[in-house]
Design an enzyme around this catalytic site. Structure first.
Site, PDB file in Angstrom:
ATOM      1  N   ALA A   1      -4.580  -5.914   4.605  1.00 54.04           N
ATOM      2  CA  ALA A   1      -3.142  -6.189   4.557  1.00 54.04           C
ATOM      3  C   ALA A   1      -2.803  -7.365   3.641  1.00 54.04           C
ATOM      4  CB  ALA A   1      -2.586  -6.436   5.961  1.00 54.04           C
TER       5      ALA A   1
ATOM      6  N   GLN B   1     -15.289  -4.747   6.476  1.00 54.45           N
ATOM      7  CA  GLN B   1     -14.139  -5.636   6.402  1.00 54.45           C
ATOM      8  C   GLN B   1     -13.737  -6.147   7.778  1.00 54.45           C
ATOM      9  OE1 GLN B   1     -12.301  -2.497   3.333  1.00 54.45           O
ATOM     10  NE2 GLN B   1     -10.811  -4.054   3.879  1.00 54.45           N
TER      11      GLN B   1
ATOM     12  N   GLU C   1      -3.111  -6.515  -2.570  1.00 60.67           N
ATOM     13  CA  GLU C   1      -2.580  -5.145  -2.603  1.00 60.67           C
ATOM     14  C   GLU C   1      -1.369  -4.929  -3.504  1.00 60.67           C
ATOM     15  OE1 GLU C   1      -3.387  -3.192   1.651  1.00 60.67           O
ATOM     16  OE2 GLU C   1      -2.353  -5.109   1.774  1.00 60.67           O
TER      17      GLU C   1
ATOM     18  N   PHE D   1     -11.748  -2.098  -0.403  1.00 60.81           N
ATOM     19  CA  PHE D   1     -10.483  -1.401  -0.679  1.00 60.81           C
ATOM     20  C   PHE D   1      -9.904  -0.706   0.558  1.00 60.81           C
ATOM     21  CE2 PHE D   1     -13.092  -0.818  -4.660  1.00 60.81           C
ATOM     22  CZ  PHE D   1     -12.593  -1.934  -5.301  1.00 60.81           C
TER      23      PHE D   1
ATOM     24  N   THR E   1       1.200  -4.760  10.210  1.00 64.49           N
ATOM     25  CA  THR E   1       2.312  -4.202  10.982  1.00 64.49           C
ATOM     26  C   THR E   1       1.993  -4.168  12.475  1.00 64.49           C
ATOM     27  OG1 THR E   1       1.491  -1.990  10.416  1.00 64.49           O
ATOM     28  CG2 THR E   1       3.296  -2.869   9.088  1.00 64.49           C
TER      29      THR E   1
ATOM     30  N   ARG F   1       3.839   1.904   7.232  1.00 68.11           N
ATOM     31  CA  ARG F   1       3.991   1.113   6.009  1.00 68.11           C
ATOM     32  C   ARG F   1       4.582   1.948   4.884  1.00 68.11           C
ATOM     33  NH1 ARG F   1       2.214  -4.089   4.089  1.00 68.11           N
ATOM     34  NH2 ARG F   1       1.355  -4.518   6.143  1.00 68.11           N
TER      35      ARG F   1
ATOM     36  N   ARG G   1      -6.300   0.252  -0.085  1.00 69.17           N
ATOM     37  CA  ARG G   1      -5.531  -0.844  -0.702  1.00 69.17           C
ATOM     38  C   ARG G   1      -4.043  -0.491  -0.825  1.00 69.17           C
ATOM     39  NH1 ARG G   1      -7.873  -3.669  -6.186  1.00 69.17           N
ATOM     40  NH2 ARG G   1      -6.878  -5.700  -5.948  1.00 69.17           N
TER      41      ARG G   1
ATOM     42  N   GLU H   1     -12.741  -0.907   6.485  1.00 74.18           N
ATOM     43  CA  GLU H   1     -12.001  -1.592   7.542  1.00 74.18           C
ATOM     44  C   GLU H   1     -12.345  -1.002   8.906  1.00 74.18           C
ATOM     45  OE1 GLU H   1      -7.451  -2.566   9.040  1.00 74.18           O
ATOM     46  OE2 GLU H   1      -7.787  -1.972   6.961  1.00 74.18           O
TER      47      GLU H   1
END
Length: 785
Positions: free
Chosen positions: A521, A208, A722, A239, A452, A321, A353, A243
């Site tokens: 995100a 990702q 998400e 998902f 964030t 988060r 996710r 990342e």
């Protein structure tokens, strides 16, 4: 009626919309994934030797038998890595190969390159490694008790929670342990590295975040970043699991490829993937809430401890988060929310996710269910009472809710799902059914959209228009099945006023769009779509300027629509016009860039605007439970999701359906387990149960909330990847509601997350015990009277 092209579908409004650009390829098997790429004759395969201890010093390593195993070409340790062995995405500590110590079971200690994966896998088992073990921390609650954290604690405060708590009519205090989730993507972690003649390397990555793979490969090889090219055409699901941790495979393959001057593939078998890569974070949450006799929350104090694993990875953002979503849809005038980054000697957990958002939302909804039982009201009424609305519109971290959407959305779903009539029918059923009990819950979601980490909120694109009128787009986003490529193609086609089929979106490559942010995100379309739109608009403005000069018309007389270029009173086809522009030396290529406006969070003050906007939604779930066994079935689900002005409603609805089922799986069947040594025991499809088609409710209705985004996003759309995952929380709350009906809702019995049939059975037992104790108490009271 005209025949539609094969890649178009018709919406409810009879408007042709493109199908997912690879839908037919997926179904027919023509879609090329990395493991489908034909192998080179001299290609090598990788396997790693893994730690068998959770926290230990390595005393000795003997790899003689490994090196002599048939088919083995190369074996490396940390000392053989030419550059920096640290492949951390943000901070430090994530080593490509362990050095002198290990800090989770499954940590790679050495790597083998062999002529086949089978040979590599068999060879690593022959290693002789001795350890000096240390006491391991395995639970986030223990990490809190021992003050063992991967990063400093962060706290958000508003009002005076302690003073308001003391004045509250009622208080409740408890804790909730929420387990994590295995990504279980269809395509496992994989990378292929091909060295080039200049000492650099090309990496095909199922990632990702190709730019991060590029940066880390350069780091481990001690090369300039420009000598590494990373390409991602598609992933078979991500998902969040691809990342940050996908970079490890690219780095390992690259080191061995450059070292051996041949292509190298590193594909993790499913069990290795489940053991060696991180999951959704477990969270242990303790809470104290004060509320009025009517059920309005007046004070809240939360301690949220994330099970981060042995290193930081992306845990800072995950815990942040979770804290940012501990309010969910509800106004908290007086609150203290503390987030702890618990260090445990387990694999470093990572993005999933929703990041940490689902943990905060579930905490909020659990509290609502408990308040409802305490004050004797329907949980929906407690939700509406506490919901963000005019006059109650500022979050604990100081961001104002500028779109007054939530209450209207909840009430619309309440009406369309016939919630009140169904509640009465369920209450009647439960009173007359001794063994089967039904449950019902309507839960909302308010999910913040933006990274964030502020610097990640940027996107880039490159657009070329060719002389035949066809268009090529490259952008920094990656396609993992979510339809990003399709949406970007639609955006560019609309910008130019041309047919969607003229636009081709190419593989994501680091030599086309540099320094791109991860596709995460829920910001993929927001960032990359706006960047592509910026590039297209730049080219279109050049075309406008050319038309004004060449045809002697005013700017307003120029337009492109349905492949036709209007030039005052004249017109011509788009391809003809583009060729004319080329012949007159008009540049038909442009980069595009976008950075999210307005956002900023002051960490020291714990105040600011971390999100550009919020995506909202709500779902109603109905369940039926067997009180003798805990077995249950989800019988009906109704969803209403706020996606702004949808770019492609069919893709959006597909994302909502998939996200809901994945969220339902997280909270019902997908139970991660470790033994007391820190070894994961749910390490294969045989002992980890994801939802199947049989678990999807027969009645599943998805509708889109008809309101454009108030912020200036691409064509006023909203993120959809998400937020709908948290709609699955309504299933968990419905199960909790069914269990509470056993004791006439006088108690909301503790329910584990995930709510497996065993967990539901234990909750029912708790409700039955409470009811029996209440009856005894009443009998004693009546006797005394």
């Amino acid at each position: 009626m005209r025949k539609l092209p094969n890649n178009l579908v018709t919406s409810n409004q009879d408007k042709a919309l493109p199908m997912h650009e690879s839908a037919t390829k997926h179904v027919t098997g023509q879609a090329i994934y990395i493991d489908d790429v034909p192998e080179w004759p001299n290609e090598l395969h990788v396997a790693t030797g893994k730690s068998t201890e959770a926290f230990a010093d390595i005393v000795s390593i003997n790899l003689d038998k490994v090196m002599s195993y048939p088919g083995v070409v190369d074996v490396i340790l940390q000392a053989d890595i030419p550059g920096d062995p640290d492949v951390s995405p943000v901070l430090s500590g994530d080593m490509l190969l362990a050095g002198d110590f290990v800090h989770y079971i499954g940590q790679p200690i050495f790597a083998v390159a062999a002529t086949s994966l089978r040979a590599a896998k068999q060879a690593v088992e022959l290693a002789e490694i001795t350890y000096q073990t240390n006491a391991a921390t395995l639970h986030p609650k223990d990490a809190l008790a021992r003050q063992e954290f991967v990063l400093p604690t962060h706290t958000i405060q508003c009002g005076d929670a302690q003073a308001a708590m003391a004045k509250a009519d009622y208080q409740l205090e408890s804790d909730l342990y929420i387990k994590g989730q295995e990504h279980f993507y269809l395509e496992g972690q994989i990378s292929v590295a091909i060295p080039n003649e200049d000492g650099g390397v090309q990496v095909l990555a199922s990632s990702q975040h190709p730019a991060e793979v590029q940066k880390l490969v350069a780091r481990v090889l001690d090369l300039p970043v420009a000598q590494v090219l990373v390409e991602t055409r598609r992933m078979g699901g991500g998902f969040g699991g691809k990342e940050s941790q996908a970079a490890t495979l690219g780095c390992m393959a690259a080191v061995l490829a450059v070292r051996n001057h041949c292509p190298v593939k590193y594909r993790m078998p499913r069990q290795d993937d489940m053991v060696q890569t991180g999951k959704r974070h477990d969270f242990w949450n303790s809470y104290q809430v004060g509320f009025t006799q009517q059920g309005e929350i007046v004070a809240a104090q939360y301690d949220m401890v994330g099970k981060c694993g042995c290193t930081a990875d992306l845990s800072d953002g995950v815990v942040d988060r979770a804290m940012f979503h501990a309010d969910n849809a509800y106004f908290l005038a007086n609150a203290r929310i503390s987030g702890y980054r618990g260090k445990t000697h387990t694999v470093s957990n990572t993005a999933f996710r929703g990041f940490g958002g689902p943990k905060g939302v579930l905490l909020a909804e659990n509290i609502i269910e408990e308040i409802a039982c305490k004050v004797g009201k329907d949980a929906l009424d407690i939700r509406k009472l506490n919901c963000y609305q005019e006059g109650k519109d500022t979050t604990p971290y100081g961001q104002k809710i500028e779109e007054d959407v939530l209450l209207a959305l909840i009430e619309q779903l309440e009406n369309t799902s016939d919630y009140r009539a169904r509640r009465e029918a369920i209450n009647d059923f439960n009173q007359h059914s001794p063994f089967l009990k039904k449950g019902l819950a309507l839960t909302p979601v308010k999910f913040g959209i933006s990274f964030t980490s502020k610097h990640l909120n940027q996107g880039g694109a490159l657009v070329h228009v060719y002389t035949d009128g066809s268009v090529h787009v490259s952008h920094g986003g990656t396609e993992m099945g979510q339809g990003l490529y399709t949406k970007v193609a639609q955006i560019v086609a609309k910008a130019f006023g041309i047919d969607y089929q003229r636009v081709n979106v190419g593989s994501t490559r680091t030599d086309k769009v540099p320094n791109a942010s991860p596709t995460a995100a829920s910001a993929g379309t927001d960032l990359n779509g706006m960047a592509a739109l910026d590039a297209a608009n730049t080219i279109k403005e050049r075309l406008r300027e050319f038309a004004v000069e060449h045809f002697a018309i005013v700017a307003e007389a120029f337009a492109i629509e349905d492949d036709v270029v209007t030039l005052g009173s004249d017109s011509m086809g788009f391809p003809e016009f583009i060729k004319l522009a080329y012949m007159n030396r008009v540049s038909l290529s442009s980069t595009g860039f976008y950075k999210t406006p307005k956002i900023g969070y002051d960490r020291k003050a714990a105040k600011g605007r971390p999100f550009l906007y919020f995506a909202n939604g709500a779902s109603v779930s109905e369940v039926i439970v067997d009180t003798l066994t805990g077995e249950y079935k989800v019988t009906q689900v109704d969803i209403l999701q706020d996606v702004g002005d949808s770019i492609n409603s069919h893709i959006d609805i597909g994302q909502i359906e998939g996200a809901f089922v994945q969220g339902m799986g997280w909270l019902t069947s997908e139970e991660l387990s470790w033994d007391d040594k820190g070894r994961i025991t749910t390490n294969s499809p045989a002992n980890y149960k994801i939802p199947t088609s049989a678990d999807v409710p027969e009645k599943l209705t998805v509708k889109l909330f008809d309101r454009a985004n108030g912020e200036e996003t691409v064509y006023r759309s909203k993120a959809v990847g998400e937020p709908p995952l948290m709609l699955g929380i309504s299933v968990w709350c419905a199960l909790k509601d069914a269990c509470a009906s056993v004791c006439d809702h006088e108690l909301s019995p503790p329910l584990a997350a995930p709510a497996t049939p065993e967990a539901v059975y234990y909750a029912i037992q708790a409700a039955q015990a409470f009811k029996a104790q209440s009856l005894v108490g009443k009998e004693v009271q009546e006797a005394s009277v």
